[in-house]
Design a protein around this motif. Structure first.
Motif, short mmCIF file in Angstrom:
data_model
loop_
_atom_site.label_atom_id
_atom_site.label_comp_id
_atom_site.label_asym_id
_atom_site.label_seq_id
_atom_site.Cartn_x
_atom_site.Cartn_y
_atom_site.Cartn_z
N PHE A 39 42.99 31.17 31.12
CA PHE A 39 42.54 32.57 30.93
C PHE A 39 41.31 32.61 31.90
CE2 PHE A 39 38.51 34.21 28.75
CZ PHE A 39 39.17 35.50 28.30
N LEU A 40 40.71 31.29 32.22
CA LEU A 40 39.45 31.32 32.97
C LEU A 40 40.03 31.81 34.44
CD1 LEU A 40 37.88 28.14 32.25
CD2 LEU A 40 37.18 30.27 31.35
N GLN A 41 41.27 31.29 34.88
CA GLN A 41 41.91 31.68 36.06
C GLN A 41 42.08 33.23 36.19
OE1 GLN A 41 45.35 29.32 36.22
NE2 GLN A 41 44.23 27.78 37.60
N LYS A 42 42.51 33.78 35.00
CA LYS A 42 42.67 35.21 34.98
C LYS A 42 41.58 36.11 35.49
CE LYS A 42 44.50 39.03 32.15
NZ LYS A 42 43.06 39.68 32.52
N VAL A 43 40.46 35.74 34.47
CA VAL A 43 39.28 36.37 34.73
C VAL A 43 38.70 36.25 36.21
CG1 VAL A 43 36.93 36.74 34.17
CG2 VAL A 43 38.66 36.17 32.46
N THR A 44 38.96 35.18 36.65
CA THR A 44 38.51 35.17 38.19
C THR A 44 39.50 35.93 39.19
OG1 THR A 44 38.27 32.70 37.65
CG2 THR A 44 38.15 33.31 40.04
N GLN A 45 40.63 35.92 38.57
CA GLN A 45 41.50 36.73 39.58
C GLN A 45 41.11 38.39 39.49
OE1 GLN A 45 45.00 35.46 37.82
NE2 GLN A 45 45.53 33.99 39.20
N ASP A 46 40.49 38.60 38.11
CA ASP A 46 40.16 40.07 37.95
C ASP A 46 38.64 40.34 38.93
OD1 ASP A 46 42.30 40.61 36.08
OD2 ASP A 46 40.90 39.90 34.35
N ALA A 47 38.17 39.38 38.84
CA ALA A 47 36.71 39.42 39.71
C ALA A 47 37.21 39.55 41.34
CB ALA A 47 35.79 38.41 39.24
N GLU A 48 38.21 38.73 41.71
CA GLU A 48 38.63 38.70 42.86
C GLU A 48 39.30 40.04 43.33
OE1 GLU A 48 40.20 35.49 45.48
OE2 GLU A 48 42.14 36.33 44.73
N ARG A 49 39.91 40.51 42.55
CA ARG A 49 40.29 42.26 42.62
C ARG A 49 39.42 43.14 42.72
NH1 ARG A 49 44.95 40.75 39.95
NH2 ARG A 49 43.89 40.99 37.72
N ALA A 50 38.21 42.76 42.17
CA ALA A 50 36.98 43.82 42.33
C ALA A 50 36.12 43.47 43.37
CB ALA A 50 36.13 43.75 40.95
N LYS A 51 36.79 42.64 44.12
CA LYS A 51 36.01 42.34 45.41
C LYS A 51 34.82 41.60 45.50
CE LYS A 51 39.75 44.43 47.12
NZ LYS A 51 40.69 43.63 47.13
N PHE A 52 34.40 41.13 44.16
CA PHE A 52 33.30 40.32 44.03
C PHE A 52 33.00 38.98 44.98
CE2 PHE A 52 31.02 40.51 39.88
CZ PHE A 52 31.36 42.04 39.72
N ASP A 53 31.62 38.84 45.53
CA ASP A 53 31.59 38.02 46.17
C ASP A 53 31.85 36.38 45.91
OD1 ASP A 53 29.84 40.17 47.04
OD2 ASP A 53 29.10 38.72 48.85
N PHE A 54 31.38 36.14 44.40
CA PHE A 54 31.52 34.89 43.92
C PHE A 54 31.73 34.92 42.40
CE2 PHE A 54 27.04 35.72 44.34
CZ PHE A 54 26.74 35.21 42.87
N LEU A 55 32.18 33.71 42.16
CA LEU A 55 32.28 33.38 40.52
C LEU A 55 31.29 32.41 40.39
CD1 LEU A 55 34.35 34.17 38.07
CD2 LEU A 55 34.69 31.36 38.33
#
Lengths: 732, 473
Positions: A39-55
């Motif tokens: 689950f944590l990985q999935k949310v991180t992947q979502d943030a990456e698709r949104a081009k976030f700088d960091f988690l």
């Protein structure tokens, strides 16, 4: 140099249960989220698709059962280094921020963990440096007591330097001790190869003076927590100003306030989400003796969430009211200033007032003062407007987004707000590189070998001791009967018409214009060099013989005393120093002042001119074109009054720390390196009339850099109308 | 209790470029292996395909430039916790052993590292406890001096107990349900009593992990080390080359474990083993010889421990002078590839004679006949210590079974000479043979490392029925 348009930076503050204290109770929240790595990985992947700088992975070194009703997602978590390694394995671009605390770690462990994470993630590791304000952690680390802020920051300051040295150690050669200081002694080298980013990105948060200094010096990103744009702007300006002192440019340090975003396709839906979240929160009983509830992320003691506390805050008697009741218009009428502000805040969040339909409730107001940090509730355009305003007003370079509940609030931001910001040209549509430093536009820093660092630091300290003397050392010298001649620049004898008549015991009042300058005017500038015979007569009258040690100070951060220091050296004295921190350092150390009545017997020194090099107007113009000419006036004068074409702004005040003492030598080196002083190009200094320039010159002397003074400076330059002038913040 | 047939346990000692000193020079070795996480994950998956119990990540808290020509694989590495987490993300069943040193950590930090790794890996975390014999580490941790073994073990003993208490500080089931408004049951979350060395309040900031207690591993031959292992370890590594001392050690540890109220099955003894296997004996010997041919020899006048190849791992110079000393016969002045005459055996001391036996066991070469022992073989035998078995799959399986059946091993920690080739060949050739013999699993029987070892999940010592259950047991 092309300057790309300034862009927002976004981080995701990743509390698996959401950052809202009741986020874990949202229907689609995942009770086990914090320990479900997929689950944590999935949310991180979502943030990456949104081009976030960091988690961002926060940390506490303790648990606390009392958090369980207020913020259970802060009660337990996976250890962030191993979580980060796992999240890195499932992503490819997003930066991963790990929180680690110098107070309870050794630099070798932290350096190798971050270096390893940087290798594993191919350049996406980042360290959020915290020093552990929460006293509860001490109990888990066999400590008798929680360390105070000074102790923690003294260790943290050196800790960062040691970790950086370790990161460089495996690259820079294998000989030489990696770090030696007051707290740490590390042979090195690190057992991990230098990280892909050179130095993983460093983050820091804090509002104390020590924290701001650490951040301004060492952090690439600062988290802020201000709730209002005014407070955020003040903090932003302060950090950027402090960073400039360390020779850092504004774009090298990004300031990201935390921002709770409650967003939905329509305003009404967003407010409904906000209301529903708050409805999950139990309020405190109206009257209950005993301690306050621990509330909020960091174990802060929040205000009680009940009507009685609200009444206290807004200054209106609310006896008998219940939380769900509508607030009567008369309550607003009678509210104090803080109360009115609270009504405004709640209106922005809920769109409800005492006259709206429906009306604002007492619960709304209670929630209004319980929020931490900035909160925005609205449709995508409204939320984007909020972000753009803070960004344009220099209250933020971006935000650390606090999703109230996971995954829905994060997803809503990614899907609704990010596209709006991209359309407005404020946020990237693709990553431009693969490392976190790339996202921030920061290059990989060059390594410095231990030998260079150690020999530089030894030589620096030796040179510093020939330019500066500390208040303590001066006091000891006086007490031991080894008093130097002490010159008080700007002090006056008792009975003089005006001026400060108290100073350091036995100091002699001297005058900048009378004693350290000749008659000015025209192309000589306002404060030319003094006549050597007149200077010799004055210096003898202060009781100075050949070889007599001399210390100068003023009450203006040595901005004037530095001119006296330079003139005496120019005239052949060698043992001349400035009191570091000036008169303030003396009184800060608790030492007494006396009336400036000293009348020493005349000395016999012989002076001659030209022991230090100078530049005339023509040479100064050439130096600005072909070498480096620093301008020590403040930035306002440099930009508005104008400056010599090519001269670089280096305000002398920037040499000083908040307490008026010179910055640490390492920080001064960084500062001047960033201004283009590279040890190869010849350097000159100027200012208005050769006074504050001497301050920059004193610093460059500490750094072992040869430098020439343009005594005439701007006052001489502008006496010739044919010479070019430039205005604005840039050299030309 | 049903008695299943006793099964072997296998681990992979994971040095990115192999454990043989010249493994990094093997043609398909990956020079950058230690920093190529995709590669490390790939090799771990090979071991998982071979149903290995675990992959083992060693550690040193210092580097040593003198290792660079003798054993560069040991010079620098990824920090094992973050590497372990990444390997866990790339696999689903194999146990992940991380080395961590109580001398340079706090118990709270270690307890949460392992609890978190156990959560992430769904019950595959394991702690190899070392106390740091390497004095260089002290210099990296602002220590004035390297601690004595007693001081290190005093700390380690209490360290382990404290870590276990922290793992237990959240009872199973302390996490509640959202409907109750309370996320946790405070009655099932416990604080700790202060100890002698440590004073740790607790509770841990993570609920009890899938294994309850991540698996604990330990290695060592000192009295203190044997006691720690017998009391606290679930598996013990050893490095015996000969079966007789291995059996003595095995019996000693099991006896000590019984004194701590543990049964012999509670603790697995795993000697290290470097299997060099190929379809035929001849091919296997050729691999062994080729590996050794990559080893450059020291000049004849090199002094032990100071030669170009000298290091703490292998302090002997590789030359005929060393061979002369070890065998007790002057063999200096001979050409490396000349045959050794039978008279040399007669003149050798006991160690030398035993090494002649080892040379023959590994290379099949003898003092007479077709394949003959050379002086090069003597130098290698005297200076390079690799716990090897060389042969075809049946021969290697025979060696393993011999130790397994004769009280010398419960399994092996496999030291692949070169990576990935030596891992792949073991999995492809030896594992099926062991499975055919019924002494090694054909599939994992459960998802956790404790399951692989056949160990039950311990109850929290704070659980109300803990004492009751202990009594019944």
């Amino acid at each position: 140099m092309t300057t790309p348009k300034r862009q927002l930076h976004f981080g995701l503050m990743f509390w698996a249960g959401g950052t809202h204290p009741a986020g874990w109770r949202w229907p689609t929240s995942h009770a086990d989220a914090a320990f479900d790595i997929e689950f944590l990985q999935k949310v991180t992947q979502d943030a990456e698709r949104a081009k976030f700088d960091f988690l961002f992975l926060g940390d506490r070194l303790a648990s606390d059962p009392s958090l369980q009703k207020t913020n259970p997602s802060q009660m337990t978590r996976l250890e962030p280094f191993v979580s980060a390694a796992s999240l890195a394995a499932a992503t490819s671009h997003i930066g991963i921020v790990v929180t680690a605390n110098p107070t309870y770690n050794d630099p070798y462990n932290v350096a190798r963990q971050l270096a390893s994470l940087d290798h594993l993630s191919k350049g996406r590791a980042s360290w959020n440096l915290v020093t552990g304000a929460d006293a509860i952690a001490a109990g888990n680390f066999s400590r008798d007591e929680h360390w105070d802020t000074e102790t923690r920051y003294n260790r943290a300051d050196e800790f960062v330097a040691a970790v950086r040295a370790l990161w460089d150690s495996s690259e820079a050669g294998l000989s030489g001790k990696t770090h030696h200081g007051a707290s740490f002694d590390i042979t090195g080298p690190l057992s991990v190869r230098r990280p892909p980013q050179g130095h993983p990105v460093i983050l820091h948060a804090g509002t104390s003076d020590r924290s701001r200094e650490l951040g301004a010096r060492d952090a690439d990103v600062i988290f802020a927590g201000q709730g209002t744009i005014e407070a955020a702007k003040a903090y932003y300006a302060d950090i950027k100003e402090r960073a400039r002192k360390y020779g850092r440019r504004d774009h090298q340090i990004q300031i990201l306030p935390g921002l709770t975003t409650v967003v939905a396709p329509t305003t009404e839906e967003a407010v409904a989400i906000y209301d529903r979240l708050n409805a999950f929160l139990p309020l405190d009983p109206e009257a209950q003796p005993g301690e306050e509830a621990r509330f909020g992320a960091l174990g802060r003691f929040g205000r009680r969430r009940n009507v009685a506390t609200l009444a206290q805050i807004i200054g209106v008697d609310l006896a008998g009211r219940t939380p769900e009741e509508f607030v009567d218009a008369s309550v607003y009428e009678h509210a104090n200033e803080e109360g009115r502000r609270l009504f405004d805040v709640v209106e922005k969040l809920t769109r409800r007032t005492v006259s709206s339909t429906p009306r604002v409730t007492y619960r709304d107001l209670i929630q209004g003062y319980s929020n931490l940090g900035a909160v925005v509730v609205g449709n995508p355009e409204e939320v984007a407007d909020f972000i753009e305003l803070w960004f344009n007003e220099r209250a933020a370079d971006g935000f650390n987004i606090f999703p109230t509940h996971i995954p829905d609030a994060a997803t809503a931001f990614f899907e609704l707000v990010v596209p709006v910001l991209q359309r407005r040209g404020l946020f990237r549509t693709e990553y431009t590189g693969a490392t976190f430093r790339d996202h921030l536009g920061l290059p990989v820093p060059a390594p410095r070998s231990p030998e260079i660092r150690v020999s530089e630091s030894h030589a620096d300290e030796a040179r510093r001791a020939t330019v500066l003397i500390g208040a303590q050392e001066l006091h000891e010298a006086i007490s031991a009967g080894r008093a130097p001649v002490i010159l008080d620049v700007g002090g006056v004898r008792p009975g003089s018409a005006e001026g400060r008549t108290d100073g350091i015991p036995a100091a002699i009042p001297v005058d900048l214009g009378r004693d350290f300058a000749g008659l000015g005017g025209g192309d000589r500038g306002a404060r030319p060099l003094p006549d050597i015979d007149a200077l010799e007569e004055a210096v003898r009258s202060w009781g100075i013989d050949d070889g007599t040690p001399v210390v100068l100070y003023d009450d203006k951060g040595n901005l004037q005393a530095a001119r006296g220091w330079w003139v005496l050296r120019w005239a052949g004295l060698t043992n001349v120093r400035l009191l570091d921190g000036g008169l303030k350092a003396w009184t800060d150390a608790g030492f007494e002042l006396e009336a400036l009545t000293s009348q020493p017997p005349a000395g016999s020194v012989r002076l001659s001119e030209g022991h230090l090099p100078t530049l005339d107007t023509e040479a100064a113009g050439r130096r600005a074109r072909e070498g480096v000419l620093l301008d020590a006036r403040d930035a306002q004068a440099y930009g508005s009054d104008g400056h010599i074409p090519g001269a670089v702004s280096a305000p002398a005040r920037g040499n000083l720390a908040a307490d008026g003492r010179f910055l640490p030598t390492e920080a001064l080196r960084t500062r001047f390196a960033a201004l283009g002083v590279d040890g190869r190009k010849p350097v000159g200094v100027s200012c208005g009339s050769g006074v504050s320039a001497a301050h920059d010159l004193a610093v460059l002397t500490i750094l072992g850099i040869d430098v020439e003074l343009y005594v005439g400076s701007w006052s001489a330059w502008t006496s010739d109308p044919s010479l070019p002038r430039v205005t604005g913040a840039l050299p030309s | 209790m049903t008695t299943q047939k006793r099964q072997l346990h296998l681990g992979l000692m994971f040095w990115g470029t192999g454990t043989h000193p010249s493994g990094w020079r093997w043609p398909d070795a990956k020079a950058d292996a230690a920093y190529d996480i995709d590669y490390l994950q790939k090799v771990t998956r090979i071991a998982e395909q071979g149903k290995f119990d675990f992959v083992f990540l060693g550690d040193k808290l210092a580097t040593d430039p003198s290792l660079q020509r003798s054993n560069p694989a040991q010079m620098s590495r990824l920090e094992p916790f973050v590497a372990g987490a990444s390997l866990a993300a790339g696999t689903s069943q194999i146990g992940i052993v991380v080395t961590a040193n109580p001398t340079y950590y706090d118990p709270y930090t270690i307890a949460r590292f392992f609890a978190s790794l156990d959560h992430l890996s769904k019950g595959r975390a394991s702690w190899n406890i070392v106390t740091g014999a390497d004095p260089d580490a002290a210099g990296n941790f602002s220590r004035d001096e390297h601690w004595t073994a007693d001081r290190r073990y005093d700390r380690a003993d209490e360290f382990v107990a404290t870590v276990k208490d922290l793992w237990d500080s959240w009872e199973d089931g302390a996490r509640g349900a959202a409907e109750n408004e309370a996320a946790f049951d405070p009655a099932r979350i416990h604080r700790l009593e202060p100890g002698t060395v440590f004073s740790v309040a607790g509770p841990l900031d993570a609920p009890r992990s899938p294994q309850g207690h991540p698996v604990i591993l330990h290695a060592g031959t000192s009295e203190r080390s044997r006691e720690l292992g017998a009391r606290d370890a679930d598996a013990i590594f050893t490095s015996h080359v000969f079966i007789e001392p291995a059996r003595a050690y095995y019996a000693d540890i099991k006896a000590r474990a019984r004194r701590y109220g543990r049964s012999a099955e509670d603790i697995a003894i795993l000697p290290s083993l470097t299997p060099i296997v190929a379809p035929s004996t001849e091919e296997a010997v050729a691999i062994f010889d080729r590996l050794n041919s990559f080893l450059a020899f020291d000049p004849e006048d090199a002094i032990d421990g100071q030669g170009v190849f000298g290091n703490r791992g292998s302090a002997r110079s590789r030359n005929l002078a060393t061979a002369s000393k070890v065998f007790g016969v002057d063999v200096t002045g001979h050409a490396h590839d000349d045959f050794v005459p039978p008279g040399t055996y007669e003149a050798a001391n006991d160690d030398g004679r035993r090494l002649f036996g080892e040379i023959t066991r590994l290379t099949r070469r003898r003092l007479e006949g077709g394949a003959r022992i050379t002086y090069r073989d003597l130098v290698i035998a005297a200076s390079v210590h690799v716990p090897a078995v060389v042969g075809n799959p049946v021969e290697v399986a025979d060696h393993i079974q011999h130790w397994f059946d004769n009280g010398a091993a419960d399994g092996f920690n496999l030291f692949p000479a070169y990576v990935p080739g030596a891992v792949q060949s073991f999995v492809d050739l030896v594992v099926p043979e062991l499975q055919r013999r019924g002494i090694y699993r054909t599939d994992y029987s459960g998802p956790t490392f404790r399951d692989h070892l056949g160990l039950p999940r311990p109850a929290s010592r704070f659980a109300p029925d803990y004492t009751e259950k202990r009594k019944q047991a």
